[in-house]
Design a protein around this motif. Structure first.
Motif, PDB file in Angstrom:
ATOM      1  N   ALA A 107      28.004 -11.568 -66.388  1.00  0.00           N
ATOM      2  CA  ALA A 107      27.074 -10.511 -65.978  1.00  0.00           C
ATOM      3  C   ALA A 107      25.822 -10.541 -66.842  1.00  0.00           C
ATOM      4  CB  ALA A 107      27.762  -9.150 -66.055  1.00  0.00           C
ATOM      5  N   VAL A 108      25.991 -10.743 -68.153  1.00  0.00           N
ATOM      6  CA  VAL A 108      24.835 -10.821 -69.053  1.00  0.00           C
ATOM      7  C   VAL A 108      23.968 -12.025 -68.673  1.00  0.00           C
ATOM      8  CG1 VAL A 108      24.104 -11.208 -71.448  1.00  0.00           C
ATOM      9  CG2 VAL A 108      25.945  -9.582 -70.948  1.00  0.00           C
ATOM     10  N   ARG A 109      24.598 -13.151 -68.405  1.00  0.00           N
ATOM     11  CA  ARG A 109      23.830 -14.330 -67.967  1.00  0.00           C
ATOM     12  C   ARG A 109      23.066 -14.034 -66.669  1.00  0.00           C
ATOM     13  NH1 ARG A 109      28.772 -16.704 -69.483  1.00  0.00           N
ATOM     14  NH2 ARG A 109      28.577 -17.768 -71.488  1.00  0.00           N
ATOM     15  N   ALA A 110      23.715 -13.299 -65.759  1.00  0.00           N
ATOM     16  CA  ALA A 110      23.067 -12.944 -64.494  1.00  0.00           C
ATOM     17  C   ALA A 110      21.863 -12.046 -64.730  1.00  0.00           C
ATOM     18  CB  ALA A 110      24.071 -12.256 -63.567  1.00  0.00           C
ATOM     19  N   ILE A 111      21.991 -11.110 -65.655  1.00  0.00           N
ATOM     20  CA  ILE A 111      20.878 -10.214 -65.975  1.00  0.00           C
ATOM     21  C   ILE A 111      19.692 -11.025 -66.487  1.00  0.00           C
ATOM     22  CG2 ILE A 111      20.120  -8.441 -67.619  1.00  0.00           C
ATOM     23  CD1 ILE A 111      23.014  -7.271 -67.333  1.00  0.00           C
ATOM     24  N   PHE A 112      19.934 -11.947 -67.394  1.00  0.00           N
ATOM     25  CA  PHE A 112      18.845 -12.762 -67.936  1.00  0.00           C
ATOM     26  C   PHE A 112      18.260 -13.695 -66.872  1.00  0.00           C
ATOM     27  CE2 PHE A 112      20.471 -11.473 -72.094  1.00  0.00           C
ATOM     28  CZ  PHE A 112      19.284 -11.256 -72.773  1.00  0.00           C
ATOM     29  N   SER A 113      19.096 -14.186 -65.973  1.00  0.00           N
ATOM     30  CA  SER A 113      18.591 -15.100 -64.940  1.00  0.00           C
ATOM     31  C   SER A 113      17.670 -14.386 -63.953  1.00  0.00           C
ATOM     32  CB  SER A 113      19.745 -15.761 -64.194  1.00  0.00           C
ATOM     33  OG  SER A 113      20.364 -14.841 -63.317  1.00  0.00           O
ATOM     34  N   ARG A 114      17.784 -13.064 -63.878  1.00  0.00           N
ATOM     35  CA  ARG A 114      16.953 -12.288 -62.964  1.00  0.00           C
ATOM     36  C   ARG A 114      15.777 -11.617 -63.669  1.00  0.00           C
ATOM     37  NH1 ARG A 114      20.459  -8.282 -59.941  1.00  0.00           N
ATOM     38  NH2 ARG A 114      18.512  -7.976 -58.852  1.00  0.00           N
ATOM     39  N   TRP A 115      15.658 -11.775 -64.983  1.00  0.00           N
ATOM     40  CA  TRP A 115      14.565 -11.153 -65.734  1.00  0.00           C
ATOM     41  C   TRP A 115      13.277 -11.903 -65.417  1.00  0.00           C
ATOM     42  CZ3 TRP A 115      14.151 -11.140 -71.786  1.00  0.00           C
ATOM     43  CH2 TRP A 115      13.121 -10.277 -72.176  1.00  0.00           C
ATOM     44  N   THR A 116      12.366 -11.261 -64.743  1.00  0.00           N
ATOM     45  CA  THR A 116      11.147 -11.890 -64.253  1.00  0.00           C
ATOM     46  C   THR A 116      10.339 -12.534 -65.374  1.00  0.00           C
ATOM     47  OG1 THR A 116      11.058 -10.285 -62.444  1.00  0.00           O
ATOM     48  CG2 THR A 116       9.041 -11.518 -62.916  1.00  0.00           C
ATOM     49  N   LEU A 117      10.159 -11.826 -66.479  1.00  0.00           N
ATOM     50  CA  LEU A 117       9.359 -12.368 -67.579  1.00  0.00           C
ATOM     51  C   LEU A 117       9.960 -13.661 -68.122  1.00  0.00           C
ATOM     52  CD1 LEU A 117       7.013 -12.202 -69.567  1.00  0.00           C
ATOM     53  CD2 LEU A 117       8.434 -10.722 -71.000  1.00  0.00           C
TER      54      LEU A 117
END
Length: 173
Positions: free
Chosen positions: A19-29
């Motif tokens: 889930a943490v990896r998914a959050i970072f993969s979707r972070w636009t910046l």
């Protein structure tokens, strides 16, 4: 044997990490920094190192869980020093809050919200595997950056300068 008993046990730590990896993969910046080469080489590797560092900070095995500001400091520092950018949109704080909330939930055995993030990443990856036009050629998918926030104009017609809240520079008592 019931169907429930035949299922493999849920690994909350693994689901949390995904889930943490998914959050970072979707972070636009972070995606823009990697895609546009803002780190002067090895951007993907540097982004992975940032994710690994945060995962090590919040791993279920750590004795002291960092607070939101500690995670935010790491993210701000990495974005500024590694990718030569600044996160002024509140995304760092939102990511920090979300990671800590998911950690608490997963530690309690509730992985439902973490699974939502993992599934969203999987569905977005499936959708972005490349589209084909009618001629059968791959069509490039372009992601536009978010628009800048509108300026705040006071009653006299002057634009209000907004300062970025930076908890790292606050003085300790």
């Amino acid at each position: 044997m019931s169907a429930l008993a035949q299922q493999a046990p849920v690994d909350a730590a693994e689901i949390f990490a995904n889930a943490v990896r998914a959050i970072f993969s979707r972070w636009t910046l972070l995606r823009l920094a990697v895609d546009q080469g803002w780190a002067d080489g090895d951007e993907a590797q540097k982004a992975d190192a940032l994710v690994t560092r945060v995962l090590e900070m919040v791993a279920p095995s750590v004795r002291r869980v960092p607070d939101e500001s500690e995670i935010a400091d790491v993210l701000h520092d990495a974005i500024e020093s590694t990718f030569n950018a600044q996160a002024e949109d509140g995304s760092v704080e939102e990511i920090s809050r979300t990671i800590l909330r998911l950690r608490a939930e997963c530690s309690a055995g509730n992985v439902a919200n973490a699974l939502v993030y993992v599934q969203q990443q999987a569905s977005s990856l499936d959708a972005s595997q490349g589209r084909e036009d009618e001629a059968g050629e791959a069509e490039e998918v372009v992601v536009a950056p978010a628009p800048a926030p509108l300026p705040i104009i006071d009653e006299d017609g002057f634009e209000t300068v907004q300062r970025r809240r930076n908890p790292r520079r606050a003085c300790a008592p």
